[in-house]
Scaffold this active site. Structure first.
Site, short mmCIF file in Angstrom:
data_model
loop_
_atom_site.label_atom_id
_atom_site.label_comp_id
_atom_site.label_asym_id
_atom_site.label_seq_id
_atom_site.Cartn_x
_atom_site.Cartn_y
_atom_site.Cartn_z
N ASP A 17 -2.64 -5.45 73.23
CA ASP A 17 -2.34 -6.00 74.55
C ASP A 17 -0.84 -6.03 74.80
O ASP A 17 -0.08 -6.55 73.99
CB ASP A 17 -2.92 -7.41 74.68
CG ASP A 17 -4.44 -7.40 74.66
OD1 ASP A 17 -5.03 -6.45 75.21
OD2 ASP A 17 -5.04 -8.32 74.08
N ASP A 62 0.26 -3.39 67.92
CA ASP A 62 -0.50 -4.36 68.71
C ASP A 62 -1.14 -3.65 69.90
O ASP A 62 -0.74 -2.54 70.28
CB ASP A 62 0.49 -5.45 69.18
CG ASP A 62 -0.17 -6.47 70.06
OD1 ASP A 62 -1.32 -6.84 69.80
OD2 ASP A 62 0.49 -6.89 71.04
N ASP A 120 4.44 -7.41 71.02
CA ASP A 120 5.22 -8.08 72.09
C ASP A 120 5.43 -9.56 71.79
O ASP A 120 6.09 -10.25 72.56
CB ASP A 120 4.53 -7.91 73.45
CG ASP A 120 3.19 -8.62 73.51
OD1 ASP A 120 2.32 -8.29 72.68
OD2 ASP A 120 3.01 -9.51 74.36
MG MG Z 1 0.23 -8.23 72.49
#
Ligand code: MG
Length: 188
Positions: A17, A15, A142
């Site tokens: 961000d 991922d 996340d």
């Molecule tokens: Mg993310």
């Protein structure tokens, strides 16, 4: 877990961000500048930014994210470049990022990846919405929800909003930082 790279390359989706790019840091920076606050990531422990600021300011948060330059100069998450380069030498590394919520982010995100991760082929940048489409052995992300329908092993990258999440279905393991990721794949 150790990857040998022999007998077929493993595929690792990463991922962007909060895993490679510090978008939360930029959000906090803009918020503090506009409202004269001194909010830090530590203050957000266990919460989304949206939960930690008054509802009357939510419009400003959305405006930051939708501004054309928000994703242009995000800081790089510590150690991500070095560890990802190392992983890229033994596995197929793909960057999978959601850009659909913020259409302005597509070009800045693409340029940011080219600038900070030049060793990754743009052919392995995946701009997607639903990550269940990903066909990979590992996903480093996340957002715990992305692991619910992911076919491989989830690695939850610690971020303030997910510090209290726990894996009820045992479908992911937590990584506090990129040094932990390095240790997971390469051992000590
Ligand atoms: Mg993310």
């Amino acid at each position: 877990m150790t990857l040998s790279g022999r007998g077929g390359l493993k595929r690792i989706a990463v991922d962007m961000d909060e895993v490679l790019a510090d978008a939360l840091g930029e959000l906090i920076r803009r918020y503090n500048a506009e409202f004269g606050e001194q909010l830090t990531k530590r203050d957000l422990d266990g919460h989304w930014m949206w939960d930690a600021v008054p509802p009357s300011r939510h419009g400003s948060l959305a405006a930051y994210l939708h501004s054309p330059d928000f994703f242009t100069d995000l800081d790089v998450i510590p150690d991500s470049q070095r560890v990802l380069a190392r992983l890229n030498s033994i596995a197929e590394v793909f960057v999978a990022t959601a850009a659909m919520e913020f259409p302005n982010s597509f070009t800045p995100k693409f340029r940011w990846l080219e600038r900070h991760f030049p060793f990754l082929s743009p052919r392995r940048f995946v701009f997607c919405g639903d990550k269940s489409i990903l066909h990979a052995d590992y996903l480093i992300d996340d957002m715990p929800g992305h692991f619910d329908h992911f076919m491989g092993k989830g690695l939850l990258f610690t971020s303030p909003h997910n510090t209290r999440a726990s894996s009820r279905r045992d479908n992911y393991v937590r990584m506090d930082d990129w040094l932990a990721v390095e240790q997971y794949f390469f051992g000590k």
